[in-house]
Enzyme design. Structure first.
Site, PDB file in Angstrom:
ATOM      1  N   ASP A  16       0.228   3.983   1.458  1.00  0.00           N
ATOM      2  CA  ASP A  16       0.160   4.862   0.288  1.00  0.00           C
ATOM      3  C   ASP A  16      -1.310   5.224   0.068  1.00  0.00           C
ATOM      4  O   ASP A  16      -2.176   4.948   0.914  1.00  0.00           O
ATOM      5  CB  ASP A  16       0.835   4.211  -0.936  1.00  0.00           C
ATOM      6  CG  ASP A  16       0.043   3.054  -1.518  1.00  0.00           C
ATOM      7  OD1 ASP A  16      -1.016   2.687  -0.962  1.00  0.00           O
ATOM      8  OD2 ASP A  16       0.481   2.507  -2.553  1.00  0.00           O
ATOM      9  N   CYS A  73      -0.772  -1.019   1.423  1.00  0.00           N
ATOM     10  CA  CYS A  73      -0.809  -0.486   0.058  1.00  0.00           C
ATOM     11  C   CYS A  73      -1.785  -1.369  -0.714  1.00  0.00           C
ATOM     12  O   CYS A  73      -2.490  -2.176  -0.086  1.00  0.00           O
ATOM     13  CB  CYS A  73       0.589  -0.400  -0.577  1.00  0.00           C
ATOM     14  SG  CYS A  73       1.399  -1.943  -0.990  1.00  0.00           S
ATOM     15  N   THR A  75      -1.482  -3.953  -2.813  1.00  0.00           N
ATOM     16  CA  THR A  75      -1.222  -5.395  -2.759  1.00  0.00           C
ATOM     17  C   THR A  75      -0.506  -5.838  -1.490  1.00  0.00           C
ATOM     18  O   THR A  75      -0.378  -7.040  -1.245  1.00  0.00           O
ATOM     19  CB  THR A  75      -0.297  -5.794  -3.922  1.00  0.00           C
ATOM     20  OG1 THR A  75       0.944  -5.088  -3.770  1.00  0.00           O
ATOM     21  CG2 THR A  75      -0.924  -5.473  -5.273  1.00  0.00           C
ATOM     22  N   HIS A 141      11.234 -22.322  15.774  1.00  0.00           N
ATOM     23  CA  HIS A 141      10.998 -21.122  14.962  1.00  0.00           C
ATOM     24  C   HIS A 141      12.038 -20.042  15.260  1.00  0.00           C
ATOM     25  O   HIS A 141      12.401 -19.265  14.382  1.00  0.00           O
ATOM     26  CB  HIS A 141       9.588 -20.589  15.191  1.00  0.00           C
ATOM     27  CG  HIS A 141       8.525 -21.585  14.828  1.00  0.00           C
ATOM     28  ND1 HIS A 141       8.361 -22.040  13.548  1.00  0.00           N
ATOM     29  CD2 HIS A 141       7.619 -22.233  15.604  1.00  0.00           C
ATOM     30  CE1 HIS A 141       7.370 -22.925  13.527  1.00  0.00           C
ATOM     31  NE2 HIS A 141       6.908 -23.061  14.761  1.00  0.00           N
TER      32      HIS A 141
END
Ligand code: RB5
Length: 151
Positions: A16, A73, A75, A141
């Protein structure tokens, strides 16, 4: 350069407005390495909505059209929350080199999500380098990763 990803495919990248400068910097980094990429925008610093860029990047990775994805973005939360709605997308928020390494080793992350307002451009570049060269460890994993998807 060794990479667990198929780097003959383009790397999907998007952001963004808050991640725009970092996106441009990471694109220069990829160009410097001669790596193909697809820039899904945004293309200016005008305010935009992060899902409009996170969904196309996630779709490209989901469909196997992209080697892996990079999303930015402010955060990293918005792009990660959006991308992780897609099946087989494991979008990891990373804020340091060790996290970028472990999200590949333990989570087989296929989209690197960078919080542009909380890391330096130097750290972003180092995380990208680590992300695209670190192998998934598999083993225990893999059992965990195989349990992520909703039926
Ligand atoms: C934009 O101001 C900001 O909300 C966005 O970049 C992101 O941090 C959302 O999660």
């Amino acid at each position: 350069m060794h990479s667990p990803f198929d780097l003959s495919k383009p790397i999907a990248i998007g952001s963004d407005h808050a991640g725009y400068d970092f996106k441009e910097q990471l694109i220069s980094f990829l160009e410097g390495k001669g790596l193909p990429y697809t820039d899904f925008g945004t293309h200016t610093k005008d305010s935009v909505d992060y899902p409009d860029f996170a969904h196309p990047v996630a779709s490209a990775v989901e469909k196997g059209e992209a080697a892996f994805g990079i999303l930015l973005c402010g955060t990293a939360n918005g792009v990660a929350i959006t991308a992780n709605k897609h099946q087989h997308i494991r979008a990891a928020i990373c804020w340091g080199e060790e996290i970028a390494k472990v999200c590949r080793e333990h989570n087989d992350a296929n989209i690197l999500c960078i919080p542009a307002r909380f890391v330096s451009e130097g750290v972003a570049e180092k995380m990208l380098q680590i992300f695209m060269t670190t192998n998934f460890e598999g083993g225990r994993h893999l059992n965990r990763v195989n349990k992520i998807a909703c039926a």
